[in-house]
Design an enzyme around this catalytic site. Structure first.
Site, PDB file in Angstrom:
ATOM      1  N   HIS A  48      31.162  30.883  88.484  1.00  0.00           N
ATOM      2  CA  HIS A  48      31.112  30.325  87.245  1.00  0.00           C
ATOM      3  C   HIS A  48      29.918  29.630  86.631  1.00  0.00           C
ATOM      4  O   HIS A  48      29.547  29.614  85.503  1.00  0.00           O
ATOM      5  CB  HIS A  48      32.431  29.311  86.742  1.00  0.00           C
ATOM      6  CG  HIS A  48      33.756  29.880  86.997  1.00  0.00           C
ATOM      7  ND1 HIS A  48      34.405  30.304  88.314  1.00  0.00           N
ATOM      8  CD2 HIS A  48      34.720  30.177  86.226  1.00  0.00           C
ATOM      9  CE1 HIS A  48      35.481  30.741  88.102  1.00  0.00           C
ATOM     10  NE2 HIS A  48      35.763  30.911  86.708  1.00  0.00           N
ATOM     11  N   ASP A  66      35.543  40.340  85.090  1.00  0.00           N
ATOM     12  CA  ASP A  66      35.726  38.922  85.112  1.00  0.00           C
ATOM     13  C   ASP A  66      35.175  38.438  83.849  1.00  0.00           C
ATOM     14  O   ASP A  66      34.258  39.037  82.930  1.00  0.00           O
ATOM     15  CB  ASP A  66      35.106  38.048  86.363  1.00  0.00           C
ATOM     16  CG  ASP A  66      35.900  36.880  86.684  1.00  0.00           C
ATOM     17  OD1 ASP A  66      36.673  36.371  85.750  1.00  0.00           O
ATOM     18  OD2 ASP A  66      35.901  36.462  87.698  1.00  0.00           O
TER      19      ASP A  66
END
Length: 608
Positions: free
Chosen positions: A259, A332
């Protein structure tokens, strides 16, 4: 005000099986279609998808590639963030403008605030589907969510049933429990019009320092992970929601969070074959609908240094051609640091598409991303044949999962399905089999029923309060909550030590105490100081089971792998011997010093 669509008397998969893809085509009035009562096969689905594709403009095709977020609790809710991101005010207007292939729901923690209660969520799903079916080629939406179970990646709070996460289920070692957990999650999501769950996690967590996977994985053993991933896929299908194995080709051996950065997996090809790929192979063999790519660099598979999401050798070469996966490949989130670090908004979606991904999740700057893909197709950088291949897979996925011709759900029925008594009872039984007793010196556990005072301290006021309340409701027991936070300082530790001296026993909750960060050291200091009081101390890791690495001499240590209310209630039952600790470690726990031995082996677990 719109009217609630009539209840569906049959499931989506039953609709598909009963009417056949040709019957669906007839309902959509596709050219040359004829109704048939025959059971559909893949050729019929492909034929229907091709007929749909011919009706679509280039911009409509490109829209199908994108999975977007929308802000608000209803399709007609005006929200300033929609205006900021998309230039329109309501979720319905976002769908009309971009004609996306899918949406993804989030709770207020991220911002979109889509999730309040079952009837509201079902109404939002219906409203978005209505907007999609009124637009252009009238293709229904994939409505997605991340609801993995456990306490880490979940969007649905109560009344949705709060199932244990993957590592907790793996500690229970029951394929049936895994299957049932996924079925419950799937059934509840489907009742609210959510037809795609981005689960299960198929990563094999062999790195105790992994900051992003951890308890989201079924553990460190590829065989166990493979078995349980397959059972999870099976359960989601029973619950009539599409499943998605993630994060390909395997995110389990990293100490970087994708992330915020770009992890590198330095496994050899043989290690990948032995460790990372087996769960994905098992998911494919079980018929997983979707596979999600990871923003990780894997030099053994692609020496260019690009993340797997952008790598044609990984997405097309390995996943499509070598592993033979024919379903939907999704990225993702493209707004994660692992994607944005080197790939700006006009580059990332094109690179992912060229690599072989079919759907682009949360591409930042949607106008820019759309325009970039359109320009790439019009210039020939991405051929229309390549674009059509992804759109056909998206349409086939929607047909196969019964989203045509009416993807609506009964909004009132959702209230009776989500969190119903059978689901919560099954959740309680399943969770009770996951609590793992790792250390128990001098018969510290189980606690006797004699009158005693219990101090409950450690990480997070909510969890400390839940355990203290549960203990205090027991006959003859008195419990005091004293939360110390994630990184207790000297004064807070001294306060806890003083309180421990005034109680018969102390239960201390830890979360990430094995971390090298300051909070890990501080939590370990708290446990050590409590142990020096001479009073019995029971440490409980409520997330990753590795915390005991920092305080190996604590008298008693349990792992719950989760801090849902059900997990903490089951913990108290185990503390007092109402149920035995049935879990076994799904990972090994190494000593803290690098190069040291193993504190506890995979499969370790004590009983009473």
């Amino acid at each position: 005000m719109h009217q609630t669509p009539p209840p569906q008397s049959t499931s989506r998969r039953q609709i598909l099986a009963g009417a056949g893809a040709a019957g669906i085509a007839a309902a959509l009035a596709l050219p040359g279609s004829t109704a048939s009562a025959a059971t559909p096969d893949e050729e019929r689905i492909r034929r229907t998808a091709r007929a749909l594709l011919k009706r679509m403009s280039l911009k409509e095709k490109i829209g199908q590639l994108f999975v977007v977020e929308v802000y608000g609790k209803s399709a007609d809710t005006e929200h300033a963030k929609n205006k900021d991101l998309y230039g329109v005010s309501t979720p319905a207007e976002v769908i009309t403008k971009y004609r996306p292939g899918g949406v993804i729901y989030f709770d207020a923690r991220r911002g979109p605030d889509n999730l309040k209660d079952p009837q509201q969520i079902a109404g939002l799903s219906n409203g978005l589907q209505r907007a999609s079916l009124r637009t252009g080629a009238r293709v229904p939406l994939l409505v997605s969510i991340d609801q993995e179970g456990g306490s880490v990646v979940y969007r649905m709070l109560e009344p949705a049933t709060q199932l244990p996460g993957n590592m907790a289920l793996a500690a229970g070692r029951s394929p049936g429990d895994v299957r049932r957990s996924s079925e419950i999650i799937g059934t509840e999501l489907a009742a609210m019009g959510i037809n795609q769950n981005y689960a299960p996690v198929a990563d094999v967590n062999i790195n105790p320092a992994n900051p992003i996977i951890g308890v989201r994985s079924f553990g460190s053993d590829p065989s166990l992970c493979s078995q349980l991933v397959a059972e999870s896929v099976r359960g989601y299908h029973r619950g009539e929601v599409a499943s998605a194995a993630k994060h390909f080709p395997g995110h389990g051996d990293t100490d970087t969070d994708s992330h915020t950065g770009l992890p590198v997996i330095n496994h050899t090809r043989r290690q990948l074959e032995d460790i990372d790929l087996p769960p994905f192979r098992a998911a494919i063999a079980r018929g997983v609908d979707t596979i999600m790519t990871a923003h990780i660099v894997v030099p053994a598979l692609d020496s260019s240094g690009v993340p797997a999401t952008m790598s044609k050798p990984i997405v097309t070469g390995l996943l499509r051609e070598e592993l033979g996966f024919t379903g939907l490949i999704v990225t993702d989130a493209l707004d994660m640091g692992g994607a944005t670090e080197d790939f700006p908004p006009d580059v990332a979606p094109v690179r992912a598409l060229k690599a072989g991904c079919d759907q682009l999740v949360l591409a930042p700057k949607t106008d820019v991303a759309h325009a970039a893909v359109l320009e790439a197709v019009e210039s020939g950088d991405v051929t229309e044949t390549r674009l059509d291949a992804s759109v056909l897979r998206i349409l086939e996925h929607k047909l196969r999962n019964g989203l045509f011709p009416r993807p609506y759900v009964d909004e009132k029925r959702a209230v009776g399905v989500v969190g119903n008594r059978r689901h919560t009872a099954d959740c309680t039984r399943i969770t009770g089999r996951t609590i793992t007793l790792v250390r128990n010196e001098n018969g510290t556990l189980p606690l006797s029923a004699a009158k005693r005072t219990v101090l409950v301290t450690g990480w997070d006021a909510s969890q400390v309060g839940t355990v203290a309340d549960t203990v205090g409701k027991r006959s003859g027991q008195a419990a005091t909550p004293l939360a110390t936070g994630a990184a207790p300082g000297a004064a807070k530790i001294e306060e806890a030590v003083t309180a421990a001296g005034q109680h018969d026993v102390t239960v201390v909750l830890t979360n990430a105490a094995a971390s090298a960060a300051d909070k890990g050291v501080a939590q370990a200091d708290l446990v050590k100081a409590l142990a020096q009081t001479g009073k019995p101390v029971i440490a409980v890791a409520v997330r990753n089971p590795y915390d005991i690495r920092r305080f190996p001499d604590v008298p008693a240590y349990l792992a719950t792998f989760s801090y849902t209310k059900t997990s903490l209630t089951s913990l108290v039952q185990v503390l007092y011997g109402d149920i035995g600790p049935a879990g076994r470690l799904p990972v090994s726990i190494p000593e803290l010093d690098e190069g040291g031995g193993t504190l506890y082996e995979f499969g370790h677990g004590l009983g009473y």
